[in-house]
Scaffold this active site. Structure first.
Site: not given
Ligand code: PBG
Length: 325
Positions: A196, A206, A218, A234, A249, A275, A314
């Protein structure tokens, strides 16, 4: 002068093209993320995700019934925790009567066969909007893992089929697997967000959950998008620690990573079409600059072609309608 190879032979009609198509999308490829809120009859359209909603449990259950009837077999749950339940320990995350736990039960009661996956990370419950516990401005690893273990167990207890840790702490897959075993949850799966990346494409998400980090970013836990080999490391670690499925991701800007991970692990690979990727297609279509339906199918087919066995998107409902045309 003659040609031995005329590749256009296999492209000359849509019938021939479909005969030799290497990648075919099907409804059971998709995992649909669902945003859940407290209340009744709540249906809130996410401003940066037009056509996508955050709903209360009642509306979510209706949606899940429809999804099942369309052939979509898996949902991934995210909840929006009320502000007064947020703190730095994330303890609301393992409240047996919390919104997530009630949602899992309601969905399994309504459609027992629907595969319910749950997001495991502290950000919706954190006053700092971070995925872990914060001490002196830092996200502390091992204490966070202990919290994630409690959270995972409570999801398993509520009936989740898969827990999906999205936090990127070190060692959490092994800790969660061990705890599931010790508590006799021998049928609960783990879909690990293994690679990720710290990505700007999570912005609209968010917005949806009001979970933007309150300070910093992050990057001390999510991966640097400059790196490829680290993703393989990983994924292999998570496979060894007991993950059933590994995830990459975001998806579209990371097709090379999806392929690399696919070539290296011996478990299914999922990809999360996030998203921001949804928002970009919606925005382009709204401007009249891109054909939305074609963009959806081309994006999802490319993600599968890259090596994803499963795709969280989505667009799952739109895609099912389009592939059934
Ligand atoms: C939270 C999480 C996130 C997403 C999935 N789980 C946001 C982030 O890590 O800030 C993102 C999903 C998306 O953008 O569709 N840990």
């Amino acid at each position: 002068m003659y040609q031995i190879h005329r590749p256009r032979i296999l492209r000359q009609s849509s019938a021939i093209r479909s005969l030799v198509a290497e990648t075919i999308l099907k409804p059971s490829d998709f995992i649909l993320p669902l945003f859940i809120d407290e209340g009744e009859n709540v249906e809130f359209e996410i401003p940066s995700m037009p056509g996508y909603f955050r709903r209360s449990i009642d509306g979510t259950v209706k949606e899940v019934k429809e999804l099942w009837s369309m052939g979509i077999k898996s949902v991934l749950l995210f909840v929006k925790a009320p502000d007064d339940l947020k703190d730095n320990t994330g303890k609301e995350a393992w409240n047996p009567d919390g919104l997530m736990q009630r949602s899992i039960k309601a969905i399994k009661d309504a459609v027992a066969e629907m595969i319910v996956m749950t997001d495991v990370a502290l950000d919706p419950y954190s006053i700092y909007g971070h995925d872990g516990i914060v001490e002196n401005g830092e996200i502390v690893n091992d204490q966070t893992v202990e919290a994630l273990v409690k959270m995972s167990l409570s999801h398993a207890k509520a009936g989740a089929d898969f827990v999906a840790p999205s936090d990127m702490m070190d060692g959490r897959i092994f800790a969660i697997r061990k705890a599931l075993e010790e508590n006799n949850f021998t049928k609960t799966g783990i879909m690990a967000y293994s690679a990720k990346y710290a990505s700007c494409f999570y912005g609209p998400f968010r917005d949806a959950l009001d979970s933007a980090p309150g300070f910093g970013d992050k990057k001390t836990y999510q991966m640097d998008y400059a790196n490829r080999i680290e993703a393989v490391k990983e994924a292999l670690m998570d496979e060894e620690e007991g993950a059933d499925i590994v995830m990459v991701k975001p998806a579209m800007a990371y097709l090379d990573i999806i392929r690399e991970v696919k070539n290296n692990v011996q478990i299914p690979v999922s990809a999360y079409h996030v998203s921001g990727e949804y928002a970009l297609i919606k925005a382009g279509a709204k401007m009249g600059w891109i054909n939305e339906e074609k963009a959806i199918l081309e994006s999802l087919t490319s993600i599968k072609r890259a090596g994803a066995d499963l795709i969280a998107t989505y667009f799952a409902k739109d895609a099912v309608k389009l592939i059934n045309l």
